[in-house]
Design an enzyme around this catalytic site. Structure first.
Site, PDB file in Angstrom:
ATOM      1  N   SER A 264       0.824  -1.201   0.000  1.00 60.60           N
ATOM      2  CA  SER A 264       0.000   0.000   0.000  1.00 60.60           C
ATOM      3  C   SER A 264       0.863   1.257   0.000  1.00 60.60           C
ATOM      4  CB  SER A 264      -0.886   0.005   1.236  1.00 60.60           C
ATOM      5  OG  SER A 264      -0.083   0.185   2.387  1.00 60.60           O
ATOM      6  N   LYS A 265       0.192   2.359  -0.166  1.00 60.92           N
ATOM      7  CA  LYS A 265       0.887   3.631  -0.162  1.00 60.92           C
ATOM      8  C   LYS A 265       1.553   3.893   1.187  1.00 60.92           C
ATOM      9  CE  LYS A 265       0.156   8.551  -0.447  1.00 60.92           C
ATOM     10  NZ  LYS A 265       0.521   8.710   0.969  1.00 60.92           N
ATOM     11  N   ARG A 266       0.929   3.379   2.237  1.00 53.55           N
ATOM     12  CA  ARG A 266       1.489   3.491   3.580  1.00 53.55           C
ATOM     13  C   ARG A 266       2.919   2.937   3.635  1.00 53.55           C
ATOM     14  NH1 ARG A 266      -2.428   4.231   6.913  1.00 53.55           N
ATOM     15  NH2 ARG A 266      -2.114   4.474   9.143  1.00 53.55           N
TER      16      ARG A 266
END
Length: 513
Positions: A264-266
């Site tokens: 994910s972008k996280r």
RNA sequence: GGCCUGUUCGUCUAGGGGUUAGGACGCAUCCCUUUCACGGAUGAAACACGGGUUCGAUUCCCGUACAGGCUACCA
């Protein structure tokens, strides 16, 4: 398989994720391998999630990666339009055909009623509360309501959806190209909405209708679609298209580099690496989500890296151009298990491809990096420097970080090196070298520089290993770098003398001999 | 919870009933070198677990564990 037709079908809900790029790449490689066609279809049936600019982003990203589209919204084609929102009028007839043949039905249930049904089932300890073959008989739909009541509601323009009437007990099987036979019992599938109350089809309907109409032969998509694939098989069957149903290949997912879950972008933020192909400026904010291209990754490195995330040619070679990938690609060699994302490998690929660049390309790369730093310099020198730096860079921007001392005299000196290497010998040699250079006339090749330097060492009776790093520090400010004699040669006599001079005064002040 | 899928070094993977289980990234050591990098050499490092089947299982089958996905009028 001479008429292979595949499609990449993203939703314009934001920037294309790197996993999506990989899916597009596999589709592309497969289609080109078989001399087929690659289509781009924009799946924008959810108008609430539409993000302006997302479609352009997809186009730009695919273009950068080097994926060319044969048919799509910008290039058109025999099955235009290629945006599902523009195909809206086509879908209803198929949904109604399903109703006419008893394979679907109208449902009038409100959001509240659906919610209440789920609560009721939950309270009754039903494992997975859903609208299915048992619960549908307790709801408001054309299966439970009298015919005239249904007609009345329809005529009144009451809101409704069209749901698939999933058969009660049937084994649905599907031969996935990557996973083999997958068998699902129809009782575990719920009565999926096919046509929404706004008249738009859901993914399931639109996807099957379009894939059929567009003559898609192979559906290569992410594993997140595997659970609904049996539903899609059912739709092909009910629509009478089973004999031309495309073959399915469900790709393993891209996972977080550490820990669990999908990438994910996280993770990108935490690890300081991109998970998007190119930068995405978040609309209405100042935020930019970083992309591979804008972080300095080479297109060929990203392609190679992505291709090898879940696929390999079965040989020991790892460096493949797009052309070679097309040549070697096969669905059979795609792995089954999820793939953790390791940015180190991407960096390594970048380094490899940077090193494969020609001298001229390297020079050009370095020139544009310098330009971004506001530094201009003559091309010949930049060419020479780029060659000197070639083996030391992973990204083009490293030309600057690794070589900025070529363009600016040191503003400070690495203190660790200074305290351990800058001593009376170093001062003595630096002074002598300064004098030696000062009185030198003529060209200053690396060889000449080396010769002069050794003369100094001999005269002073000092061993090279004792002072070399100190002299490097004086000239460049840092303790590591390419061959110092080459640096001196490029810097030239005057600049070198000057730098030795300022080092002598600055360093001698701060460090006791 | 239910359904589906998966599981070989830390990571990407090759392999496949009998192998010293191979490669790459990363890591460590050494060599090269004035330094760092490059390069070279070497090393540590894996078949999730339990049952079967078999003369023999990492490989085939079944369980278990773990992981992932799905479980929307999102795709």
């Amino acid at each position: 398989m001479s008429d292979v037709r595949v499609r990449f079908a993203p939703s314009p809900t934001g920037p294309l994720h790197i996993g999506g790029v990989r899916t597009a790449l596999y589709n592309y490689l497969f289609s080109k391998k078989h001399g087929g066609k690659m289509l781009l279809r924009i799946e924008d049936t959810d108008q609430t999630r539409f993000v302006p600019g997302a479609e352009n982003y997809i186009l730009e990203a695919l273009q950068w990666v080097g994926i060319t589209i044969d048919e799509g919204p910008t290039q058109g084609g025999p099955h235009a339009p290629y945006r599902q929102s523009e195909r809206k009028p086509m879908y209803r007839a198929y949904a109604e055909q399903l109703i006419a043949e008893g394979n679907a039905y109208y449902a009038f249930d409100t959001e509240e009623e659906l919610e209440a049904m789920k609560e009721r089932l939950k309270a009754a300890k039903v494992a997975s509360p859903s609208y299915n073959m048992v619960t549908r008989m307790q709801m408001n739909n054309s299966l439970t309501l009298p015919e005239d009541e249904v007609k009345r509601r329809l005529d009144n323009g009451e809101a409704y959806v069209i749901r698939l009437k999933v058969p009660r007990k049937e084994e649905i099987r599907l031969n996935d190209l990557i996973r083999g036979w997958v068998v699902v019992h129809s009782s575990t599938i719920d009565d999926k909405v096919l046509l929404k109350s706004d008249g738009m089809p859901t993914y399931h309907l639109a996807n099957i209708v379009d894939d059929h109409l567009m003559g898609i032969t192979h559906v290569i998509r992410g594993e997140e679609w595997l659970p609904s694939a049996p539903l899609h098989v059912l739709l092909y069957r009910f629509l009478g298209w089973e004999s031309t149903m495309p073959k399915f290949a469900h790709l393993p997912l891209l996972l977080k580099p550490d820990g669990n879950g999908k990438l994910s972008k996280r993770d990108a933020d935490a690890g300081g690496f991109p998970v998007f192909p190119i930068d995405w400026k978040v609309p209405g904010t100042e935020d930019t989500w970083i992309g591979f291209r804008d972080q300095g990754y080479l297109q060929e490195a990203v392609v190679n890296f992505l291709a090898f995330l879940g696929w390999n040619p079965g040989t020991q070679e790892e460096l493949f151009t797009m052309e070679q990938l097309i040549q070697e690609f096969s669905i059979e060699r795609i792995g089954k298990s999820g793939t953790k994302f390791d940015i180190n490998k991407a960096k390594w690929y970048n380094q490899q491809y940077l090193r494969l660049k020609s001298d001229a390309e390297l020079q050009q790369l370095m020139e544009s990096v310098l330009q971004a730093e506001g530094v201009s310099y003559d091309s010949t020198t930049i060419g020479a420097i780029s060659l000197l730096l070639k083996e030391r860079v992973t990204f083009a921007q490293d030309f600057w970080t690794e070589g900025k001392f070529f363009f600016q005299a040191p503003l400070s000196y690495d203190s660790a090196v200074a305290s351990s290497k800058w001593n009376s010998d170093a001062i003595q040699v630096s002074k002598a070298l300064q004098d030696k250079l000062q009185s030198h006339t003529g060209d200053l090749s690396p060889e000449t520089a080396k010769h002069l330097f050794h003369e100094v060492l001999d005269e002073q009776g000092i061993k090279i290993g004792k002072v070399m790093q100190a002299v490097r520090l004086a000239i460049t400010g840092v303790g590591a770098g390419p061959d110092l004699m080459h640096i001196i040669s490029i810097l030239g006599k005057d600049e070198t003398v000057q730098r030795l001079q300022s080092a002598l005064s600055t360093l001698s002040e701060t460090v006791k001999p």
